[in-house]
Design an enzyme around this catalytic site. Structure first.
Site, PDB file in Angstrom:
ATOM      1  N   TYR A 105      -0.727  -1.223   6.750  1.00 38.83           N
ATOM      2  CA  TYR A 105      -0.231  -1.237   5.115  1.00 38.83           C
ATOM      3  C   TYR A 105       0.394  -2.528   4.863  1.00 38.83           C
ATOM      4  O   TYR A 105       1.154  -2.957   5.597  1.00 38.83           O
ATOM      5  CB  TYR A 105       0.706  -0.011   5.008  1.00 38.83           C
ATOM      6  N   LYS A 133       2.197  10.135  -0.138  1.00 45.01           N
ATOM      7  CA  LYS A 133       0.600  10.380  -0.328  1.00 45.01           C
ATOM      8  C   LYS A 133       0.459  11.704   0.038  1.00 45.01           C
ATOM      9  O   LYS A 133       0.695  12.682  -0.913  1.00 45.01           O
ATOM     10  CB  LYS A 133       0.459   9.475   0.778  1.00 45.01           C
TER      11      LYS A 133
HETATM   12  C1  LIG Z   1       2.143   4.017   1.055  1.00 41.82           C
HETATM   13  C2  LIG Z   1       2.214   3.591   2.723  1.00 41.82           C
HETATM   14  C3  LIG Z   1       3.587   3.117   3.235  1.00 41.82           C
HETATM   15  C4  LIG Z   1       4.577   2.914   2.197  1.00 41.82           C
HETATM   16  O1  LIG Z   1       5.186   4.159   1.761  1.00 41.82           O
HETATM   17  P1  LIG Z   1       5.978   4.008   0.467  1.00 41.82           P
HETATM   18  O2  LIG Z   1       6.480   5.494   0.394  1.00 41.82           O
HETATM   19  O3  LIG Z   1       5.178   3.509  -0.612  1.00 41.82           O
HETATM   20  O4  LIG Z   1       7.238   3.232   0.589  1.00 41.82           O
HETATM   21  C5  LIG Z   1       3.559   2.984   4.427  1.00 41.82           C
HETATM   22  N1  LIG Z   1       2.381   3.338   5.221  1.00 41.82           N
HETATM   23  C6  LIG Z   1       1.254   3.729   4.691  1.00 41.82           C
HETATM   24  C7  LIG Z   1       0.132   3.854   5.839  1.00 41.82           C
HETATM   25  C8  LIG Z   1       1.167   4.011   3.218  1.00 41.82           C
HETATM   26  O5  LIG Z   1      -0.087   4.331   2.799  1.00 41.82           O
END
Ligand SMILES: *Cc1c(COP(=O)(O)O)cnc(C)c1O
Length: 383
Positions: free
Chosen positions: A102, A199
């Site tokens: 990410y 997510k």
């Molecule tokens: C979105 C995401 C993050 C970061 O998370 P946030 O809640 O946006 O701070 C970290 N790792 C992965 C794989 C992600 O998709």
């Protein structure tokens, strides 16, 4: 009680009991900063909401039960959760991380923590042996993302956790893409699980929130200390939204996976598509590892349209009618993204392309709509 329940019941009941005050079935949103004490130091377990909050406790217990962990910790975002893990270390300590990760995680490691003296090695972990040359007595952490974002590479968690153990390094897994429904890293030997619960866990694109899950008492104490000291905690409303989302995690994930498989297969057979990346294909380099450590192959996939190039990708992205062009993933609605200019823009072009993130690459988060509508939308956009 929790231990006896199966996963599809734990999403609903894990770590949660009807509220003690009035029997509320959903954990109430305890929108308070502080708690009354009867005499200095005597209280009902809560003093100040940076340290603890009952709604947050319910969420922390929920993720612990889903990840088969002893402890859960909640944060204001996935990045705040990772930030807390990285603060366990000292100048001179070394970290080995997956090279395809990410963009925000890459940014946190390189732009924030390198300047405090942490040394980071980015390694393609598709082959476990690749990390061996980087392991030494200063290695304190191996950071794994699997499936990786956006190339859907799969990393053997069990094998790397074993390697970490023999070198006294902690092994942490960013489990955001799989969610605990598909994969439970602590069971495979990892020490720390991290989630952007923004997510799949919360699942409705309506909050930013992060989680950690661990088994070790001392590690938990250190992380809770940093959590309370730095204060990157979520508010009770966000904890409530995550808890509500988690209650349908198993139902949503089942559909995400079914739809993901149907879309991946359709794109693979499409004459105007050059490449599709999805761990469910038998020709995926680590398909066997994915089969071993994941329950199914998820709803995330990436593809390169014929000809590649940024203009071609843009044309397709602009034509989508059901897929929304947006950052993020894991919500009920289908999203499309352009990693090179969006999620991975902070990674230098050369580094990015080395790991496969070319200008033409499009990433899809397959939602839980009717899959036929999704396929028709893709067809008209690609045509
Ligand atoms: C979105 C995401 C993050 C970061 O998370 P946030 O809640 O946006 O701070 C970290 N790792 C992965 C794989 C992600 O998709």
């Amino acid at each position: 009680m929790d231990k006896k329940l199966r996963f599809n019941s734990l999403t609903i009941h894990g770590g949660q009991e009807p509220d003690k005050a009035f029997g509320a079935v959903m954990p109430p949103i305890y929108q308070t900063s502080t708690y009354a004490q009867s005499t200095p130091g005597r209280h009902q377990g809560y003093e100040y909401s940076r340290t603890h909050n009952p709604t947050r406790t319910a969420l922390e217990c929920s993720i612990a039960s889903l990840e088969k962990a002893k402890y859960g910790l909640a944060f204001a975002s996935g990045m705040a959760a990772m930030d807390t893990v990285l603060k366990l270390f000292q100048p001179g300590d070394e970290i080995i991380s997956t090279d395809d990760l990410y963009g925000g995680s890459y940014r946190l490691l390189t732009k924030v923590f390198e300047k405090y003296g942490l040394k980071i090695h980015f390694v393609n972990m598709e082959k476990v042996e690749n990390i061996k040359p980087f392991l030494n007595i200063k290695t304190r952490l191996i950071w794994i993302e699997t499936p990786t974002n956006p190339m859907m590479k799969v990393v053997d968690i069990h094998a790397i956790a074993a390697l970490g153990k023999t070198h006294n390094a902690l092994v942490a897994v960013d489990n955001t893409f799989a969610s605990p429904y598909l994969q439970q890293p602590l069971d495979l030997g990892a020490d720390i699980v991290m989630h952007s619960a923004t997510k799949y866990l919360a699942g409705h694109s309506d909050t930013i929130i992060g989680l950690l899950a661990v088994n070790d008492d001392v590690l938990h104490e250190q992380l809770a200390f940093i959590q309370n000291s730095g204060g990157g905690v979520p508010g009770p409303m966000d904890c409530f939204l995550a808890l509500r989302g988690i209650k349908t995690l198993h139902l949503r994930m089942q559909r995400h996976c079914e739809n993901g498989a149907a879309v991946a297969t359709h794109l693979q057979d499409h004459s105007k598509i050059e490449k599709v990346y999805w761990p469910g294909f038998v020709y995926h380099p680590n398909h066997e590892v994915a089969k071993k450590q994941m329950k199914a192959f998820g709803g995330m996939l990436s593809f390169v349209p014929q000809g590649g190039g940024i203009a071609n990708a843009k044309k397709i992205l602009e034509k989508f009618q059901i897929f929304t062009l947006a950052e993020s993933l894991g919500g009920v609605e289908s999203l499309a993204g352009h990693p090179a200019s969006m999620t991975h823009a902070s990674i230098p072009k050369e580094t990015r392309e080395k790991s496969g993130v070319v200008d033409g690459l499009i990433r899809l988060s397959i939602g839980i709509e009717d899959v036929q509508d999704l396929i028709e939308d893709l067809d008209q956009a690609i045509a």
